[in-house]
Design a protein around this motif. Structure first.
Motif, PDB file in Angstrom:
ATOM      1  N   PRO A 108       0.691  15.019  -3.163  1.00 17.78           N
ATOM      2  CA  PRO A 108       0.464  15.782  -4.392  1.00 17.78           C
ATOM      3  C   PRO A 108      -0.652  15.180  -5.234  1.00 17.78           C
ATOM      4  CG  PRO A 108       2.446  14.465  -4.577  1.00 17.78           C
ATOM      5  CD  PRO A 108       1.971  14.336  -3.162  1.00 17.78           C
ATOM      6  N   GLY A 109      -1.349  16.045  -5.943  1.00 19.39           N
ATOM      7  CA  GLY A 109      -2.386  15.598  -6.861  1.00 19.39           C
ATOM      8  C   GLY A 109      -3.768  15.457  -6.245  1.00 19.39           C
ATOM      9  N   LEU A 110      -3.885  15.646  -4.938  1.00 17.66           N
ATOM     10  CA  LEU A 110      -5.189  15.545  -4.289  1.00 17.66           C
ATOM     11  C   LEU A 110      -5.781  16.929  -4.094  1.00 17.66           C
ATOM     12  CD1 LEU A 110      -4.422  12.813  -1.608  1.00 17.66           C
ATOM     13  CD2 LEU A 110      -5.497  12.525  -3.828  1.00 17.66           C
ATOM     14  N   LYS A 111      -7.052  16.972  -3.730  1.00 15.88           N
ATOM     15  CA  LYS A 111      -7.732  18.223  -3.422  1.00 15.88           C
ATOM     16  C   LYS A 111      -8.129  18.202  -1.946  1.00 15.88           C
ATOM     17  CE  LYS A 111     -10.283  17.262  -6.982  1.00 15.88           C
ATOM     18  NZ  LYS A 111     -11.409  17.117  -7.840  1.00 15.88           N
ATOM     19  N   ASP A 120      -1.791  22.838   0.921  1.00 11.51           N
ATOM     20  CA  ASP A 120      -1.139  23.828   0.080  1.00 11.51           C
ATOM     21  C   ASP A 120       0.017  23.175  -0.673  1.00 11.51           C
ATOM     22  OD1 ASP A 120      -0.737  26.414  -0.939  1.00 11.51           O
ATOM     23  OD2 ASP A 120       0.748  26.872   0.610  1.00 11.51           O
ATOM     24  N   ASP A 121       0.039  23.322  -1.985  1.00 12.02           N
ATOM     25  CA  ASP A 121       1.115  22.820  -2.836  1.00 12.02           C
ATOM     26  C   ASP A 121       1.435  21.347  -2.608  1.00 12.02           C
ATOM     27  OD1 ASP A 121       1.458  25.233  -4.163  1.00 12.02           O
ATOM     28  OD2 ASP A 121       2.937  25.968  -2.711  1.00 12.02           O
ATOM     29  N   GLY A 122       0.411  20.511  -2.460  1.00  7.60           N
ATOM     30  CA  GLY A 122       0.614  19.074  -2.332  1.00  7.60           C
ATOM     31  C   GLY A 122       0.978  18.595  -0.947  1.00  7.60           C
ATOM     32  N   VAL A 123       0.931  19.486   0.044  1.00  3.53           N
ATOM     33  CA  VAL A 123       1.253  19.102   1.420  1.00  3.53           C
ATOM     34  C   VAL A 123       0.060  19.404   2.310  1.00  3.53           C
ATOM     35  CG1 VAL A 123       2.777  19.505   3.401  1.00  3.53           C
ATOM     36  CG2 VAL A 123       3.719  19.537   1.084  1.00  3.53           C
ATOM     37  N   LEU A 124      -0.430  18.355   2.989  1.00  2.00           N
ATOM     38  CA  LEU A 124      -1.490  18.517   3.978  1.00  2.00           C
ATOM     39  C   LEU A 124      -0.829  18.734   5.323  1.00  2.00           C
ATOM     40  CD1 LEU A 124      -4.527  18.333   4.818  1.00  2.00           C
ATOM     41  CD2 LEU A 124      -4.081  15.920   5.281  1.00  2.00           C
ATOM     42  N   SER A 166       0.858  -1.173   0.000  1.00  2.00           N
ATOM     43  CA  SER A 166       0.000   0.000   0.000  1.00  2.00           C
ATOM     44  C   SER A 166       0.893   1.221   0.000  1.00  2.00           C
ATOM     45  CB  SER A 166      -0.912  -0.001   1.226  1.00  2.00           C
ATOM     46  OG  SER A 166      -0.120   0.112   2.390  1.00  2.00           O
ATOM     47  N   LYS A 167       0.467   2.204  -0.704  1.00  2.00           N
ATOM     48  CA  LYS A 167       1.262   3.421  -0.773  1.00  2.00           C
ATOM     49  C   LYS A 167       0.679   4.420   0.201  1.00  2.00           C
ATOM     50  CE  LYS A 167       2.477   2.571  -5.470  1.00  2.00           C
ATOM     51  NZ  LYS A 167       2.970   3.058  -6.692  1.00  2.00           N
ATOM     52  N   SER A 168       1.495   4.842   1.113  1.00  2.00           N
ATOM     53  CA  SER A 168       1.044   5.861   2.041  1.00  2.00           C
ATOM     54  C   SER A 168       2.016   7.024   1.949  1.00  2.00           C
ATOM     55  CB  SER A 168       0.954   5.318   3.460  1.00  2.00           C
ATOM     56  OG  SER A 168       2.195   4.818   3.884  1.00  2.00           O
ATOM     57  N   PRO A 169       1.508   8.227   2.148  1.00  2.00           N
ATOM     58  CA  PRO A 169       2.353   9.403   1.953  1.00  2.00           C
ATOM     59  C   PRO A 169       3.432   9.519   3.026  1.00  2.00           C
ATOM     60  CG  PRO A 169       0.202  10.016   2.801  1.00  2.00           C
ATOM     61  CD  PRO A 169       0.146   8.558   2.497  1.00  2.00           C
ATOM     62  N   ALA A 170       4.519  10.156   2.645  1.00  2.00           N
ATOM     63  CA  ALA A 170       5.594  10.445   3.584  1.00  2.00           C
ATOM     64  C   ALA A 170       5.096  11.469   4.601  1.00  2.00           C
ATOM     65  CB  ALA A 170       6.809  10.988   2.842  1.00  2.00           C
ATOM     66  N   VAL A 171       5.570  11.345   5.843  1.00  2.00           N
ATOM     67  CA  VAL A 171       5.068  12.173   6.936  1.00  2.00           C
ATOM     68  C   VAL A 171       6.222  12.845   7.668  1.00  2.00           C
ATOM     69  CG1 VAL A 171       3.859  12.119   9.149  1.00  2.00           C
ATOM     70  CG2 VAL A 171       3.055  10.705   7.280  1.00  2.00           C
TER      71      VAL A 171
END
Length: 144
Positions: free
Chosen positions: A58-61, A121-125, A37-42
């Protein structure tokens, strides 16, 4: 005794396709992409008044995310599915675009779970968690 060796001729129209399928699936990179599973870097940053959790997404809204806290566990998840209207299906290879992840973090007891803010903002939550105000437990009380 005479041994005959049969020469194998490659079918050039099939070999590249088979090589692409089998090499991408059976090499380490292909296996890790197919089965993990791909999980985002934190990044987690502690500040004087709380914590900030940053996820590279990145790529999400902003509306793709679900953020919840239950029993001192912060859960951040997202799910998107990209559907394009393709009138003619004349492609040899096309990968579906589907993104889904869920990350959970156990929060310390001093986090105020009613004072949580998030921004994308800019692909970072970035999720900001504030600490509870400290109660002075070392205060001396004189009883007469």
């Amino acid at each position: 005794m005479m041994t005959r060796t049969k020469s194998l001729q490659k079918n050039h129209s099939v070999d590249p396709w088979l090589n692409d399928v089998f090499n991408s699936f059976f090499n380490d990179h292909g296996l890790s992409n197919s089965f993990s599973s791909k999980s985002p870097a934190v990044n987690i940053v502690e500040k004087d008044n709380g914590f900030e959790i940053e996820l590279a997404t990145p790529g999400l809204k902003k509306e793709d995310f679900n953020i919840s806290i239950e029993k001192n566990v912060l859960t951040i998840s997202a799910e998107t599915k990209s559907e394009e209207n393709v009138e003619e299906k004349k492609y040899n290879k096309r990968e579906f675009n589907y993104t889904s992840f869920s990350r959970s973090f156990t929060l310390p007891d001093n986090i105020n779970d009613e004072d949580v803010n998030a921004k994308y903002d800019d692909g970072v939550l970035t999720v900001s968690l504030n600490k509870k105000e400290e109660v002075d437990t070392k205060k001396t009380v004189v009883i007469s």
